[in-house]
Design a protein around this motif. Sequence first.
Motif, PDB file in Angstrom:
ATOM      1  N   GLY A 299      42.311  12.746  76.613  1.00 48.82           N
ATOM      2  CA  GLY A 299      40.984  12.489  77.768  1.00 48.82           C
ATOM      3  C   GLY A 299      42.247  13.030  78.950  1.00 48.82           C
ATOM      4  O   GLY A 299      41.590  12.279  80.595  1.00 48.82           O
ATOM      5  N   ILE A 300      43.173  12.831  79.095  1.00 55.48           N
ATOM      6  CA  ILE A 300      43.671  13.070  80.655  1.00 55.48           C
ATOM      7  C   ILE A 300      44.242  14.267  80.605  1.00 55.48           C
ATOM      8  O   ILE A 300      44.732  15.670  80.271  1.00 55.48           O
ATOM      9  N   LYS A 301      43.773  15.240  81.652  1.00 58.67           N
ATOM     10  CA  LYS A 301      44.038  16.326  82.588  1.00 58.67           C
ATOM     11  C   LYS A 301      45.484  16.840  83.107  1.00 58.67           C
ATOM     12  O   LYS A 301      46.307  15.532  83.951  1.00 58.67           O
ATOM     13  N   VAL A 302      46.403  17.553  82.720  1.00 61.63           N
ATOM     14  CA  VAL A 302      48.366  17.431  82.828  1.00 61.63           C
ATOM     15  C   VAL A 302      47.913  18.947  83.387  1.00 61.63           C
ATOM     16  O   VAL A 302      47.559  19.572  82.747  1.00 61.63           O
ATOM     17  N   HIS A 303      49.223  18.679  84.578  1.00 56.68           N
ATOM     18  CA  HIS A 303      49.222  20.153  85.212  1.00 56.68           C
ATOM     19  C   HIS A 303      50.901  20.241  84.369  1.00 56.68           C
ATOM     20  O   HIS A 303      51.579  18.894  84.925  1.00 56.68           O
ATOM     21  N   SER A 304      51.436  21.283  84.019  1.00 58.11           N
ATOM     22  CA  SER A 304      52.835  21.978  83.744  1.00 58.11           C
ATOM     23  C   SER A 304      52.884  22.822  85.349  1.00 58.11           C
ATOM     24  O   SER A 304      52.221  23.379  84.880  1.00 58.11           O
ATOM     25  N   ARG A 305      54.547  22.327  85.303  1.00 58.05           N
ATOM     26  CA  ARG A 305      55.032  23.409  85.715  1.00 58.05           C
ATOM     27  C   ARG A 305      56.133  23.812  85.026  1.00 58.05           C
ATOM     28  O   ARG A 305      57.245  22.858  84.607  1.00 58.05           O
ATOM     29  N   LEU A 306      56.974  25.311  85.079  1.00 53.73           N
ATOM     30  CA  LEU A 306      57.901  25.121  84.139  1.00 53.73           C
ATOM     31  C   LEU A 306      58.767  26.317  84.857  1.00 53.73           C
ATOM     32  O   LEU A 306      58.875  27.344  85.178  1.00 53.73           O
ATOM     33  N   SER A 307      60.266  25.731  85.060  1.00 57.94           N
ATOM     34  CA  SER A 307      61.503  26.656  85.603  1.00 57.94           C
ATOM     35  C   SER A 307      62.429  26.893  84.504  1.00 57.94           C
ATOM     36  O   SER A 307      62.668  26.754  83.326  1.00 57.94           O
ATOM     37  N   ARG A 308      62.211  27.847  84.338  1.00 59.38           N
ATOM     38  CA  ARG A 308      63.481  28.973  83.234  1.00 59.38           C
ATOM     39  C   ARG A 308      64.653  29.481  84.085  1.00 59.38           C
ATOM     40  O   ARG A 308      64.646  29.999  84.695  1.00 59.38           O
ATOM     41  N   PHE A 309      65.447  29.132  83.648  1.00 61.85           N
ATOM     42  CA  PHE A 309      67.195  28.683  84.591  1.00 61.85           C
ATOM     43  C   PHE A 309      67.701  30.197  83.422  1.00 61.85           C
ATOM     44  O   PHE A 309      67.965  29.781  82.162  1.00 61.85           O
ATOM     45  N   LYS A 310      68.717  30.713  83.594  1.00 57.38           N
ATOM     46  CA  LYS A 310      69.386  31.605  82.932  1.00 57.38           C
ATOM     47  C   LYS A 310      70.479  31.755  84.064  1.00 57.38           C
ATOM     48  O   LYS A 310      71.250  31.662  84.592  1.00 57.38           O
ATOM     49  N   PHE A 311      71.979  31.583  82.822  1.00 56.60           N
ATOM     50  CA  PHE A 311      73.527  31.635  82.749  1.00 56.60           C
ATOM     51  C   PHE A 311      74.028  32.070  82.488  1.00 56.60           C
ATOM     52  O   PHE A 311      73.411  32.619  80.667  1.00 56.60           O
ATOM     53  N   THR A 312      75.869  32.699  82.284  1.00 58.24           N
ATOM     54  CA  THR A 312      76.314  33.484  82.247  1.00 58.24           C
ATOM     55  C   THR A 312      76.954  32.605  81.253  1.00 58.24           C
ATOM     56  O   THR A 312      77.750  31.955  82.853  1.00 58.24           O
ATOM     57  N   PHE A 313      78.014  32.452  80.539  1.00 61.65           N
ATOM     58  CA  PHE A 313      78.936  31.638  80.252  1.00 61.65           C
ATOM     59  C   PHE A 313      80.530  32.572  79.218  1.00 61.65           C
ATOM     60  O   PHE A 313      79.817  32.982  78.431  1.00 61.65           O
ATOM     61  N   TYR A 314      81.697  31.999  79.607  1.00 64.44           N
ATOM     62  CA  TYR A 314      82.347  32.451  78.781  1.00 64.44           C
ATOM     63  C   TYR A 314      83.607  31.971  78.230  1.00 64.44           C
ATOM     64  O   TYR A 314      83.385  31.207  78.871  1.00 64.44           O
ATOM     65  N   PHE A 315      83.699  32.243  76.553  1.00 68.90           N
ATOM     66  CA  PHE A 315      84.791  31.576  76.382  1.00 68.90           C
ATOM     67  C   PHE A 315      85.397  32.913  75.524  1.00 68.90           C
ATOM     68  O   PHE A 315      85.361  33.537  74.743  1.00 68.90           O
ATOM     69  N   ASN A 316      87.116  32.030  75.389  1.00 64.09           N
ATOM     70  CA  ASN A 316      87.955  33.157  74.295  1.00 64.09           C
ATOM     71  C   ASN A 316      87.731  33.128  72.710  1.00 64.09           C
ATOM     72  O   ASN A 316      87.574  31.829  71.998  1.00 64.09           O
ATOM     73  N   ARG A 317      87.355  34.020  72.539  1.00 56.29           N
ATOM     74  CA  ARG A 317      87.023  34.310  71.027  1.00 56.29           C
ATOM     75  C   ARG A 317      88.032  34.121  69.804  1.00 56.29           C
ATOM     76  O   ARG A 317      88.594  34.530  70.813  1.00 56.29           O
ATOM     77  N   THR A 318      87.693  33.166  68.821  1.00 54.35           N
ATOM     78  CA  THR A 318      88.900  33.616  67.941  1.00 54.35           C
ATOM     79  C   THR A 318      88.871  35.071  67.075  1.00 54.35           C
ATOM     80  O   THR A 318      88.060  35.670  66.945  1.00 54.35           O
ATOM     81  N   ARG A 319      89.884  35.657  66.642  1.00 57.45           N
ATOM     82  CA  ARG A 319      90.660  36.616  66.807  1.00 57.45           C
ATOM     83  C   ARG A 319      90.207  36.384  64.914  1.00 57.45           C
ATOM     84  O   ARG A 319      91.514  35.828  64.597  1.00 57.45           O
ATOM     85  N   SER A 320      89.721  37.830  64.243  1.00 58.85           N
ATOM     86  CA  SER A 320      89.892  37.234  62.793  1.00 58.85           C
ATOM     87  C   SER A 320      90.523  39.424  62.708  1.00 58.85           C
ATOM     88  O   SER A 320      90.264  39.800  63.444  1.00 58.85           O
ATOM     89  N   PHE A 321      91.140  38.994  61.708  1.00 62.25           N
ATOM     90  CA  PHE A 321      91.224  41.103  61.216  1.00 62.25           C
ATOM     91  C   PHE A 321      89.774  41.120  59.655  1.00 62.25           C
ATOM     92  O   PHE A 321      89.887  40.665  58.992  1.00 62.25           O
TER      93      PHE A 321
END
Lengths: 150, 157
Positions: free
Chosen positions: B135-157
């Motif tokens: 019984g409740i009318k709901v209005h929704s607004r979605l914001s989707r943000f993108k980002f880039t993140f870098y980290f040092n990877r563990t090396r394996s052989f």
Amino acid sequence: MPTSIQIKGLYELNGFLRNLPINLRNGLNKESGQFMFDVQKSARLRAPKNTGKLRNSIIVKKEGNSKYILIVQSPYGVFQEEGFTPHVIPIQYLKQPSPGKFVKKATRFITVSKFTPFVAPALEHNLSKLSQRMNKVTKSAINKSGRRKK
Amino acid sequence: MVSITKSTIKNAIFKNFYDRIKSQVTSVTLSISPGSQTIQTYSSSYSDVDFSSKDNFPILVISSPRIPQEQLSFGKTQVNGTIDIEVFCTNSQAADKFSDTINNAIETYKYEFALLGLKNLELDSDDGDFFENGGIKVHSRLSRFKFTFYFNRTRSF
């Protein structure tokens, strides 16, 4: 008089044509998953809530690399979605775990007629934006494929 | 602000967005009744929110970030993440205004996010929806943000 023709950029063109289908496939797989999760979210928000069982029973299952299936596990989900003719049932029907089981001593009755579709509206809402999503993925795949490799 | 490391990536990113939004997005003024609205519920998942009472609205949901990863180089991993911030209101004007406030809050503090390692922070897509629940009318607004993140990877052989 000898004539020589030099074609430049063939290496890049080959690379582009080789990478485009791969990038397009990866992008579409990712986007179709995202699409189904958005439909799931919309359906959950629209699902009628009494105990919350119906809402929580809407899940997305992944099959293989690119197939996503939206499943409503609750047995009464189909009745909420598709609806039924208004009719009178013993109130005990609503309380028992398996619907439709015979009740011997029915004392109170209730008319059931209301239904609230939740999957179809959720699909409708998200399908209207599907073409935009596909455009975005295609554009991104083309850009990614055209990037020069060093 | 919480520093983001490889071991706390998901939690730290969520915490940074959550803190930023909670401090910046609180209320909006409206030209229609009731005049102004203040966020009543901040949540991390819409499943945890009770939509059945009008008193809980407006509701702001900051979802857990998605962090798909790919190898960038021998030593680095690149995370192409997204995070959804969604506001649920009982009137459309409030929903629009909250959406603007959210986008502005993230846009204005891009530099602070970049200092934590979240680069290329952009509004990826936005969406609006309307539905009726209990019984409740709901209005929704979605914001989707993108980002880039870098980290040092563990090396394996």
